[in-house]
Write a protein that holds these residues in place. Structure first.
Motif, PDB file in Angstrom:
ATOM      1  N   UNK A  53       0.783  -1.229   0.000  1.00  0.00           N
ATOM      2  CA  UNK A  53       0.000   0.000   0.000  1.00  0.00           C
ATOM      3  C   UNK A  53       0.818   1.283   0.000  1.00  0.00           C
ATOM      4  N   UNK A  76       1.696   4.740  -1.639  1.00  0.00           N
ATOM      5  CA  UNK A  76       1.156   5.715  -2.578  1.00  0.00           C
ATOM      6  C   UNK A  76       2.294   6.504  -3.205  1.00  0.00           C
ATOM      7  N   UNK A  77       2.338   6.470  -4.540  1.00  0.00           N
ATOM      8  CA  UNK A  77       3.416   7.116  -5.258  1.00  0.00           C
ATOM      9  C   UNK A  77       3.374   8.627  -5.081  1.00  0.00           C
ATOM     10  N   UNK A  78       4.506   9.235  -5.048  1.00  0.00           N
ATOM     11  CA  UNK A  78       4.574  10.697  -4.994  1.00  0.00           C
ATOM     12  C   UNK A  78       5.191  11.183  -6.287  1.00  0.00           C
ATOM     13  N   UNK A  79       4.460  12.088  -6.934  1.00  0.00           N
ATOM     14  CA  UNK A  79       4.915  12.562  -8.239  1.00  0.00           C
ATOM     15  C   UNK A  79       6.138  13.454  -8.101  1.00  0.00           C
ATOM     16  N   UNK A  80       6.949  13.479  -9.127  1.00  0.00           N
ATOM     17  CA  UNK A  80       8.089  14.377  -9.219  1.00  0.00           C
ATOM     18  C   UNK A  80       9.087  14.193  -8.085  1.00  0.00           C
ATOM     19  N   UNK A  81       9.200  12.963  -7.608  1.00  0.00           N
ATOM     20  CA  UNK A  81      10.188  12.673  -6.577  1.00  0.00           C
ATOM     21  C   UNK A  81      11.251  11.769  -7.208  1.00  0.00           C
ATOM     22  N   UNK A 101      12.569   7.141  -4.008  1.00  0.00           N
ATOM     23  CA  UNK A 101      11.495   7.409  -3.049  1.00  0.00           C
ATOM     24  C   UNK A 101      10.232   6.781  -3.610  1.00  0.00           C
ATOM     25  N   UNK A 104       4.594   7.203  -0.111  1.00  0.00           N
ATOM     26  CA  UNK A 104       4.299   7.281   1.318  1.00  0.00           C
ATOM     27  C   UNK A 104       3.331   6.171   1.678  1.00  0.00           C
ATOM     28  N   UNK A 105       3.369   5.772   2.932  1.00  0.00           N
ATOM     29  CA  UNK A 105       2.428   4.760   3.387  1.00  0.00           C
ATOM     30  C   UNK A 105       1.860   5.164   4.732  1.00  0.00           C
ATOM     31  N   UNK A 106       0.808   4.461   5.116  1.00  0.00           N
ATOM     32  CA  UNK A 106       0.124   4.761   6.367  1.00  0.00           C
ATOM     33  C   UNK A 106       0.618   3.825   7.445  1.00  0.00           C
ATOM     34  N   UNK A 165       0.199   7.569  10.794  1.00  0.00           N
ATOM     35  CA  UNK A 165       1.304   8.474  10.500  1.00  0.00           C
ATOM     36  C   UNK A 165       1.721   8.244   9.045  1.00  0.00           C
ATOM     37  N   UNK A 166       1.899   9.347   8.323  1.00  0.00           N
ATOM     38  CA  UNK A 166       2.302   9.236   6.927  1.00  0.00           C
ATOM     39  C   UNK A 166       3.823   9.115   6.884  1.00  0.00           C
ATOM     40  N   UNK A 167       4.308   7.998   6.350  1.00  0.00           N
ATOM     41  CA  UNK A 167       5.737   7.709   6.391  1.00  0.00           C
ATOM     42  C   UNK A 167       6.271   7.529   4.970  1.00  0.00           C
ATOM     43  N   UNK A 168       7.336   8.243   4.624  1.00  0.00           N
ATOM     44  CA  UNK A 168       7.920   8.049   3.297  1.00  0.00           C
ATOM     45  C   UNK A 168       8.686   6.727   3.236  1.00  0.00           C
TER      46      UNK A 168
END
Lengths: 164, 712
Positions: free
Chosen positions: A44, A46-51, A55, A58-60, A64-67
């Motif tokens: 699970x 979630x991709x982060x654009x333009x990173x 990287x 992020x995940x839950x 807590x949102x954790x990279x």
């Protein structure tokens, strides 16, 4: 005599440190166990654009949102696959929580100061700045990573740099 | 016991007391002051002095002492209040606040300022009552003859007003009720700081300490109440004074009119100054005797607020809010699993699940309400501001506040203060006219400024209403043209009013130090938008202006629209969404480069594709098969291309920067029902991001034209 032995054992105990050993490809790395919060599966994210590509997103982690950083990509390893066996080590760096993806976690090792050798000046992908030494264990060699320095470095792009 | 542990408690309570003091001073009717209010102000000063004395904050103690003395005169009707006197008191209060801040930061207060305020207060006392309010030689004045007080059931007071230099020592019997043995020792040690402990005996339920001290019982009580509950303490005068009567000499009146009950005979001192009005003093003492008794057993704030509220650090509350958010997500995951189950035997399970859902929601609501504080927290700082500003501008202004009990998230109340202050200043400076002008316009001389707050759905409306001159359409338009802003005569009033939010815009004819520099309204607008709200203005020439701020109740929860692009889910803040539609081919127009505009009714809107800006793979690239969501933010409107609209939902906002960093085009993240993370899009930033991306693309293309041709 027994007292003396016990005392010196205690002294060694006091100075030796425990490390979590994990594998990236064929190499064995280790980080200070006190930095490790937990170990969990890779799911699970979630991709982060333009990173940067290492990287993963992020995940839950319980609210807590954790990279999530894939060290295999960062260290330019060939076989980067995600499956049920892919492991994320959740580490505490400063006041941040970061997950790092590795190929596997093997064991926890206690290293005495004598077993920790200084890291030689080498390395293009992994600058020796981010190493706290090399651990020698019979025929094995552990690369001791200074996870604080590595994850807060500019090249990891995990932390907003001042003025950026 | 390390006394510094109590510093923070003292600072907080002193701050509250100063706040009370200010409120009462402002409410005070100068011509017919309410004795209860005067007493309240006096008590506040007295409590602060007591605490300051214990903790060794000499400057603070000295200043409050002088103030307290003056307040005591007013309390007993010897000093008639006037507006300028109240002003002086308010100034003193500000000074006390500064001193408190200095101590809080571990520094000494500014000695020059201290000297100045002392001079002012001493001068005031000298001018008004012809007495020196000095603390060098305290003693009982004729006005504090013991006779009336001696008759009172609690003759506990001691006259020396907390002045340690006083020679007037007395014996106090202090009873500690229900104090455990280990705490008791510490308290006795504490008491020993005030004087000499002569005798001590008793048990846990009642432990009596005989103390010889020059500190008044009031002060001791105040200090002890920082440590224990007021009902655990009983202070009585015991036996005769150790030293003789009050110091002879100048009959400077001590702060408290409370008497040295034990030595009434030696009290009357026929010094020339105070003999001037013994008759008057007698009568006032008699008249005010019931009141004088009132503070004999003051209810310190410590005890009162301790029972009705607890101080909790905000991060603890946030932690609870987080955990409850988690609970809600877990609950909805369970809910989903249960609903997918074959529920032949699961009747009880389904009932249990719906009960759990309801309880979890109730819990969430209750927890969220912890963060809510009444708007009074914000409004209470305006009476002073309006009063000072109106005096400065020579205007008569009456401030009315409505809906003080309306609740708002604490973090928002802190951020709304500055913008609101700016709006109030503006209304006073530009809105409300001078009394003469108002009279000429057929209005009452006193202007009226209303601050109101009310809930409306998930928002709070905060309004600043003045009955002043209103905005001048022509003047605004002319001003806008001269500062190079595009205008037209056909603009609606609302559009014209929005002009004042343009940067550098000011309609004031001259710049005053109150407002008119043209920095401000744009900052106000930006701040409010940063809080997820917006500002509206309504105005009518000659009748006044209403500025309305609309804010979400909390920053922790957001009304969102979930959208799908490729395989990814995103959340759009619902507040930015105007409408959504499927673009038709004939409405889409390609412009130079890759730019595309879309015609929506009579408007051409730039098109931003989410998959382009955020590099989403597998998204629908055929524009006519996408859905165009028309969004608006910071006055810019554009069409956002997405694959699908999923639905509306409330989401819990999670900060990305806690563990990661700011992500372009994204304002925050949230956790969806299935436990996965979705990013909340930042509509303003997304537009900027898509532009820089396209610029980079076209720059690359220009650098490598040959390859481009080959490729095509």
């Amino acid at each position: 005599m027994t007292d003396l032995n016990a005392a010196s054992a205690a002294a060694v105990e006091a100075h030796s440190r425990e490390f979590l050993v994990f594998s990236l490809g064929d190499e064995e790395y280790a980080i200070d166990i006190l930095k490790v919060q937990e170990i969990r599966g890779y799911e699970n994210v979630t991709r982060i654009a333009n990173a940067p590509d290492f990287i993963k997103g992020v995940t839950n982690l319980r609210g807590v949102i954790v990279p999530i950083v894939d060290l295999r990509i960062k260290f330019h390893l060939d076989n980067v696959e995600y499956g049920g066996q892919t492991v994320v080590i959740v580490v505490n760096v400063g006041d941040r929580v970061v997950g790092i993806v590795v190929d596997g976690v093997s064991d926890v090792m206690t290293l005495t100061p004598e077993q920790i050798k200084p890291a030689p000046e080498f390395g293009v992908t992994l600058s020796s700045d981010y190493l706290s030494g090399l651990g020698s264990l019979e025929d094995r060699m552990l690369v001791l990573v200074d996870i604080d320095k590595l994850l807060t470095s500019d090249e990891m792009a995990l932390v907003d740099t001042v003025g950026a | 016991m390390d006394i510094s542990e109590f510093y923070e408690t003292f600072f907080e309570e002193a701050e509250e007391l100063l706040g009370d003091m200010e409120r009462h001073l402002l409410e005070l009717d100068v011509d017919a002051p309410d004795s209860e209010q005067l007493n309240a102000i006096f008590r506040a000063a007295h409590s602060i002095k007591g605490g300051a004395g214990t903790f060794g904050f000499d400057v603070l103690q000295h200043t409050t002492h002088l103030l307290e003395n003056l307040l005591d005169y007013t309390r007993h009707g010897e000093l008639a209040l006037r507006r300028d006197i109240v002003n002086t008191f308010l100034e003193t209060k500000d000074m006390l606040h500064d001193q408190l801040d200095a101590y809080r930061q571990g520094t000494e207060p500014d000695p020059a300022a201290f000297e100045r305020i002392c001079q002012t207060l001493k001068q005031l006392a000298l001018d008004e009552i012809g007495k020196k309010v000095d603390d060098d030689a305290p003693g009982a004045s004729p006005s504090s003859t013991a006779a009336p007080a001696a008759a009172s059931p609690a003759p506990a007071e001691n006259a020396s007003a907390g002045d340690d230099k006083s020679g007037a020592e007395s014996r106090l019997s202090i009873a500690l009720l229900g104090i455990a043995e280990k705490d008791r020792e510490l308290l006795v040690e504490e008491l020993a700081n005030f004087g000499e402990v002569i005798e001590r005996r008793g048990d846990v339920t009642r432990y009596e300490v005989l103390l010889e001290t020059s500190t008044s019982s009031d002060d001791i009580e105040m200090v002890m109440c920082f440590i224990i509950e007021p009902d655990q303490l009983e202070i009585r005068a015991a036996g005769g004074p150790a030293a003789g009567g009050p110091a002879a000499g100048e009959s400077a009146v001590s702060g408290d009119a409370q008497q040295q009950a034990s030595a009434p005979a030696s009290a009357p001192d026929a010094s020339a100054q105070s003999a001037d009005k013994p008759a008057k003093a007698e009568s006032t003492t008699a008249a005010s005797q019931p009141e004088a008794k009132a503070p004999a057993k003051p209810k310190p704030k410590a005890g009162a607020s301790g029972e009705s509220s607890i101080r909790v650090p905000v991060n603890k509350v946030d932690q609870i809010i987080n955990l409850v958010g988690e609970l809600i997500i877990t609950q909805s995951m369970l809910d989903q699993t249960v609903s997918e189950m074959e529920t032949t035997q699961g009747g009880a399970l389904v009932t249990g699940m719906s009960l759990l859902q309801r309880n979890a929601r109730d819990l969430q609501e209750a927890v969220m309400s912890i963060r809510m504080v009444p708007m009074d927290y914000v409004f209470s700082r305006f009476p002073r501001l309006v009063r000072d500003l109106a005096a400065k501008l020579d205007k008569d202004v009456e401030l009315v506040t409505e809906g003080e009990s309306t609740e708002l998230d604490k973090s928002l109340t802190e951020r709304i203060i500055d913008p609101l202050t700016h709006l109030v200043r503006n209304s006073l400076d530009h809105g409300i006219e001078s009394p003469d002008k108002r009279e000429a316009a057929g209005k009452s001389r006193t202007g009226r400024l209303t601050l109101s707050a009310q809930h409306q759905g998930g928002n709070i409306l905060i309004e600043v209403i003045d009955d002043g001159a209103g905005l001048n359409r022509e003047k605004l338009l002319a001003k806008a043209q001269s500062s190079g802003i595009q205008t037209s005569d056909s603009m609606s009033d609302d559009e014209v009013w929005q002009l004042i939010f343009a940067p550098g815009f000011s309609t004031a004819d001259e710049v005053s130090d109150v407002s008119g520099r043209g920095v401000g309204m744009d900052v106000v607008k930006r701040n409010i938008q940063a809080m997820g709200g917006h500002v509206e203005i309504k105005s009518k020439m000659g009748q006044g202006t209403t500025t309305r701020i609309v804010l979400p109740l909390t920053l922790a929860i957001l009304d969102g629209m979930s959208i799908r692009v490729g395989e990814e889910m995103f959340i759009l803040p619902l507040g930015t969404v105007l409408e959504s539609l499927q673009p038709r081919k004939e409405d889409l127009f390609a412009m130079a480069g890759d730019d595309v505009v879309m015609k929506v009714r009579d408007e051409y809107l730039p098109v931003v594709a989410v998959h382009q800006a955020l590099d989403v793979a597998g998204a629908n690239t055929e524009m006519t098969q996408c859905i165009a969501v028309i969004v608006q933010s910071e006055g810019r409107r554009y069409a956002l291309l997405v694959d699908d609209l999923i639905g509306q939902q409330q989401v819990v906002v999670k900060n990305l920067e806690t563990n990661y960093r700011k992500v372009p085009g994204v304002s925050a993240a949230t956790i969806l029902g299935d436990g996965s993370v979705a990013l909340i899009l930042d509509v303003t930033d997304l537009h900027r991001l898509s532009r820089t991306k396209r610029e980079a693309q076209s720059a690359r293309r220009q650098n490598t034209p040959a390859k481009e041709v080959e490729a095509s």
